[in-house]
Design an enzyme around this catalytic site. Structure first.
Site, mmCIF file in Angstrom:
data_model
loop_
_atom_site.group_PDB
_atom_site.id
_atom_site.type_symbol
_atom_site.label_atom_id
_atom_site.label_comp_id
_atom_site.label_asym_id
_atom_site.label_seq_id
_atom_site.Cartn_x
_atom_site.Cartn_y
_atom_site.Cartn_z
ATOM 1 N N ASP A 18 -13.686 -31.463 -21.747
ATOM 2 C CA ASP A 18 -14.337 -31.007 -20.500
ATOM 3 C C ASP A 18 -13.264 -30.428 -19.577
ATOM 4 O O ASP A 18 -12.611 -31.169 -18.855
ATOM 5 C CB ASP A 18 -15.038 -32.224 -19.866
ATOM 6 C CG ASP A 18 -15.746 -31.886 -18.558
ATOM 7 O OD1 ASP A 18 -15.848 -30.704 -18.213
ATOM 8 O OD2 ASP A 18 -16.191 -32.840 -17.879
ATOM 9 N N HIS A 33 -23.424 -26.476 -10.546
ATOM 10 C CA HIS A 33 -24.013 -26.448 -11.888
ATOM 11 C C HIS A 33 -24.471 -25.044 -12.262
ATOM 12 O O HIS A 33 -25.519 -24.867 -12.877
ATOM 13 C CB HIS A 33 -25.172 -27.451 -11.987
ATOM 14 C CG HIS A 33 -24.714 -28.870 -12.011
ATOM 15 N ND1 HIS A 33 -25.561 -29.946 -11.841
ATOM 16 C CD2 HIS A 33 -23.481 -29.406 -12.184
ATOM 17 C CE1 HIS A 33 -24.854 -31.065 -11.904
ATOM 18 N NE2 HIS A 33 -23.602 -30.767 -12.109
ATOM 19 N N GLU A 51 -9.653 -29.050 -13.897
ATOM 20 C CA GLU A 51 -10.107 -30.262 -14.604
ATOM 21 C C GLU A 51 -9.360 -30.465 -15.913
ATOM 22 O O GLU A 51 -9.306 -29.560 -16.745
ATOM 23 C CB GLU A 51 -11.616 -30.161 -14.899
ATOM 24 C CG GLU A 51 -12.157 -31.324 -15.713
ATOM 25 C CD GLU A 51 -13.668 -31.289 -15.872
ATOM 26 O OE1 GLU A 51 -14.245 -30.187 -15.882
ATOM 27 O OE2 GLU A 51 -14.257 -32.380 -16.001
ATOM 28 N N HIS A 70 -20.297 -37.060 -19.576
ATOM 29 C CA HIS A 70 -20.225 -38.120 -18.574
ATOM 30 C C HIS A 70 -20.443 -39.400 -19.369
ATOM 31 O O HIS A 70 -21.566 -39.835 -19.587
ATOM 32 C CB HIS A 70 -21.284 -37.935 -17.486
ATOM 33 C CG HIS A 70 -21.003 -36.732 -16.637
ATOM 34 N ND1 HIS A 70 -21.791 -36.358 -15.578
ATOM 35 C CD2 HIS A 70 -19.999 -35.817 -16.666
ATOM 36 C CE1 HIS A 70 -21.288 -35.268 -15.012
ATOM 37 N NE2 HIS A 70 -20.210 -34.919 -15.665
ATOM 38 N N HIS A 91 -14.721 -38.691 -14.292
ATOM 39 C CA HIS A 91 -15.701 -39.548 -14.970
ATOM 40 C C HIS A 91 -15.140 -39.919 -16.327
ATOM 41 O O HIS A 91 -14.215 -39.267 -16.831
ATOM 42 C CB HIS A 91 -17.044 -38.806 -15.120
ATOM 43 C CG HIS A 91 -16.903 -37.408 -15.689
ATOM 44 N ND1 HIS A 91 -16.784 -37.166 -17.031
ATOM 45 C CD2 HIS A 91 -16.823 -36.195 -15.085
ATOM 46 C CE1 HIS A 91 -16.661 -35.863 -17.235
ATOM 47 N NE2 HIS A 91 -16.667 -35.239 -16.062
ATOM 48 N N ASP A 123 -43.017 -23.376 -32.354
ATOM 49 C CA ASP A 123 -42.432 -23.891 -33.595
ATOM 50 C C ASP A 123 -40.919 -24.056 -33.539
ATOM 51 O O ASP A 123 -40.298 -24.372 -34.551
ATOM 52 C CB ASP A 123 -42.767 -22.935 -34.747
ATOM 53 C CG ASP A 123 -44.193 -23.135 -35.228
ATOM 54 O OD1 ASP A 123 -44.792 -24.174 -34.865
ATOM 55 O OD2 ASP A 123 -44.696 -22.266 -35.943
ATOM 56 N N ARG A 136 -11.834 -25.340 -8.908
ATOM 57 C CA ARG A 136 -11.757 -26.674 -9.531
ATOM 58 C C ARG A 136 -10.729 -26.597 -10.658
ATOM 59 O O ARG A 136 -10.618 -25.560 -11.324
ATOM 60 C CB ARG A 136 -13.127 -27.109 -10.087
ATOM 61 C CG ARG A 136 -13.079 -28.440 -10.824
ATOM 62 C CD ARG A 136 -14.454 -29.091 -11.040
ATOM 63 N NE ARG A 136 -15.334 -28.399 -11.951
ATOM 64 C CZ ARG A 136 -16.377 -27.658 -11.595
ATOM 65 N NH1 ARG A 136 -16.680 -27.494 -10.315
ATOM 66 N NH2 ARG A 136 -17.137 -27.055 -12.494
ATOM 67 N N ASP A 190 -15.858 -23.786 -16.404
ATOM 68 C CA ASP A 190 -15.913 -25.200 -16.786
ATOM 69 C C ASP A 190 -16.561 -25.232 -18.160
ATOM 70 O O ASP A 190 -17.762 -24.986 -18.284
ATOM 71 C CB ASP A 190 -16.734 -25.983 -15.748
ATOM 72 C CG ASP A 190 -16.752 -27.482 -16.030
ATOM 73 O OD1 ASP A 190 -16.436 -27.891 -17.162
ATOM 74 O OD2 ASP A 190 -17.116 -28.241 -15.110
ATOM 75 N N GLU A 235 -10.612 -34.031 -11.954
ATOM 76 C CA GLU A 235 -11.148 -32.712 -11.639
ATOM 77 C C GLU A 235 -11.435 -32.497 -10.153
ATOM 78 O O GLU A 235 -12.580 -32.351 -9.748
ATOM 79 C CB GLU A 235 -12.413 -32.459 -12.450
ATOM 80 C CG GLU A 235 -13.457 -33.580 -12.402
ATOM 81 C CD GLU A 235 -14.737 -33.189 -13.149
ATOM 82 O OE1 GLU A 235 -15.268 -32.102 -12.884
ATOM 83 O OE2 GLU A 235 -15.198 -33.979 -13.987
ATOM 84 N N HIS A 255 -17.719 -33.511 -4.813
ATOM 85 C CA HIS A 255 -18.016 -34.373 -5.969
ATOM 86 C C HIS A 255 -16.879 -35.363 -6.207
ATOM 87 O O HIS A 255 -15.795 -35.234 -5.640
ATOM 88 C CB HIS A 255 -18.308 -33.558 -7.237
ATOM 89 C CG HIS A 255 -17.217 -32.597 -7.635
ATOM 90 N ND1 HIS A 255 -16.007 -32.996 -8.135
ATOM 91 C CD2 HIS A 255 -17.174 -31.239 -7.605
ATOM 92 C CE1 HIS A 255 -15.268 -31.946 -8.417
ATOM 93 N NE2 HIS A 255 -15.947 -30.854 -8.088
ATOM 94 N N TYR A 305 -14.752 -26.242 -2.458
ATOM 95 C CA TYR A 305 -15.739 -25.157 -2.472
ATOM 96 C C TYR A 305 -16.090 -24.804 -1.036
ATOM 97 O O TYR A 305 -16.550 -25.663 -0.285
ATOM 98 C CB TYR A 305 -17.005 -25.594 -3.224
ATOM 99 C CG TYR A 305 -16.680 -26.314 -4.515
ATOM 100 C CD1 TYR A 305 -16.483 -25.614 -5.693
ATOM 101 C CD2 TYR A 305 -16.504 -27.705 -4.534
ATOM 102 C CE1 TYR A 305 -16.130 -26.271 -6.870
ATOM 103 C CE2 TYR A 305 -16.148 -28.367 -5.703
ATOM 104 C CZ TYR A 305 -15.966 -27.651 -6.859
ATOM 105 O OH TYR A 305 -15.618 -28.304 -8.015
HETATM 106 N N1 GLY Z 1 -18.716 -30.234 -16.979
HETATM 107 C C1 GLY Z 1 -19.257 -31.296 -16.256
HETATM 108 C C2 GLY Z 1 -18.261 -31.977 -15.427
HETATM 109 O O1 GLY Z 1 -17.207 -31.449 -15.183
HETATM 110 O O2 GLY Z 1 -18.448 -33.093 -15.045
HETATM 111 MN MN MN Z 2 -16.078 -33.216 -15.830
HETATM 112 MN MN MN Z 3 -16.324 -29.999 -16.384
#
Ligand code: GLY
Ligand code: MN
Ligand code: MN
Length: 422
Positions: A255, A227, A392, A345, A338, A24, A390, A244, A368, A334, A372
């Protein structure tokens, strides 16, 4: 939007469905970003129809009628009157009438703008009606011949943020800055990632924000898991913590990532690698100007990050070699950013006719860079293994210098240490 769709067309867009988490229990509802962009309406069971050539263009919202009994369980509903008086719709109808009314509205339209594939059952009905119209003998109307994707048009509009959108994004950034600052201030060895996760959410929710995605709170080698969302490990003295986390205000996301020492003091190796990522970000930022290509941001960051990794002995080949053979990709995995907006994103093309898109005022993006070094990486000195860093920030392109929406958050090692000590 209606002008672009043109005469004799009809635009159809559905609200996101409510989704069951288990039995539910529903997931917290989040409106479809396209629907939110065009309506601001946040309820499920709704359908937007727009008819460009009816007067100045007519918008109709099909939604749920207010229902006192339902409201006793779920709180206030907007209802048909609210759709017009609060959301500026020209007309509103009960969602229960959507099928019969929509069927009639489709007749004599040449083109339908609708994104197929989001709701196969709805698509089936729509296509069924079109086939019915075509098959009807002695009909006095003609059936639409074309279904166009709505998202091409809409997503290009969404890429360029208006003044109001930018102001929501600034607010989302401001609250996220506060959340990251507090996380740095309370962090100490022996705490759990979950303590920090809870603190981030606390700052967001008490400032009318949601979290724009599940925060990543990764201590030590968890910072290398891109992630990572388990957020439940102990924070150890001597480790770095990668956070993050972004706030969502009025539908718009921020972000932000910061990486800092759990005990408030960078080790010399941590500082060295951090400085590399910071320099990569600065090089990327320097490219975030109207007229430059999107790709230039990534290229600049990669070049500086690769140089830095060579200087530290993490990469062993020459700069040109590492770049040519993609050797750096082992640790720089990466992209450097974005688009950012209603979606973290966000929508919008990155290339046009095979060429990297030119940056233009109104676009908002993240920058960002990250390095790593997996804990299992045997070809790199032990001192680097398990380090994930990282940094960002969120950047709005203007006709002059870029506006760094998240620029208020500490970033140099000295500033981070000072905040944590204070
Ligand atoms: N938090 C997702 C990214 O940095 O793209
Ligand atoms: Mn991001
Ligand atoms: Mn991020």
């Amino acid at each position: 939007m209606m002008r672009m769709a043109g005469e004799d067309s009809i635009i159809i867009l559905q609200a996101a469905p409510a989704r069951i988490r288990n039995n539910d229990v529903h997931y917290p509802y989040r409106q479809d970003s396209d629907f939110l962009y065009l309506t601001g309406f946040r309820e499920h069971d709704a359908l937007l129809v727009m008819i460009p050539d009816d007067g100045d263009g007519k918008s109709m919202l099909f939604c749920r009628n207010r229902d006192p009994e339902r409201e006793m369980w779920d709180g206030r509903m907007v209802g048909l009157e609210g759709a017009v008086s609060e959301y500026g719709m020209d007309e509103s109808y009960d969602i229960k009438e959507a099928e019969t009314r929509l069927r009639a509205l489709l007749q004599d339209r040449d083109r339908i703008f609708h994104d197929l594939g989001r709701d196969p059952l709805f698509d089936q009905r729509l296509i069924g009606w079109l086939n019915e119209f075509r098959g009807e003998a002695r009909k006095t109307y003609h059936a639409p011949e074309e279904i166009h994707a709505l998202d091409h048009m809409l997503h290009d509009m969404r890429l360029y943020k208006s003044r109001e959108e930018l102001s929501a994004m600034k607010r989302a950034a401001k609250i996220a800055i506060e959340a990251h600052e507090l996380a740095m201030q309370i962090c100490e060895p022996g705490m759990n990632e979950a303590d920090i996760h809870a603190s981030l959410l606390h700052t967001f929710t008490r400032h009318e924000c949601e979290t724009s995605y599940v925060p990543i709170v990764g201590g030590g080698e968890n910072g290398c898991v891109l992630h990572y969302i388990a957020n439940n490990a102990k924070l150890n003295d001597g480790d770095l913590l990668l956070i993050d986390a972004g706030a969502e205000y009025d539908g718009y996301a921020s972000d932000i990532t910061r990486t800092f020492p759990v005990n408030g003091k960078f080790s010399s190796e941590q500082r060295d690698l951090y400085e590399v990522v910071l320099a990569a970000q600065a090089a990327a930022m320097a490219k975030a100007h109207a007229g430059n290509q999107w790709q230039a941001i990534h290229d600049a960051a990669v070049r500086v990050a690769t140089e830095g990794m060579i200087d530290l002995g993490i990469l062993k080949n020459s700069l040109e070699e590492e770049l040519e053979t993609d050797g750096y990709k082992k640790f720089y995995v990466h992209n450097t950013g974005h688009w950012l907006g209603l979606d973290v994103h966000d929508v919008g093309e990155y290339t046009i006719d095979g060429h990297s898109r030119e940056l233009e005022p109104g676009m908002v993006l993240t920058i960002e860079p990250g390095i790593y070094i997996p804990p299992s990486e045997k070809n790199v000195s032990k001192v680097w293994r398990g380090m994930g860093i990282r940094i960002e920030d969120n950047v709005a392109i203007t006709k002059d210098a870029p506006k760094i929406l998240t620029g208020g958050l500490v970033k140099t090692p000295d500033d981070v240490e000072a905040l944590m000590a204070g």
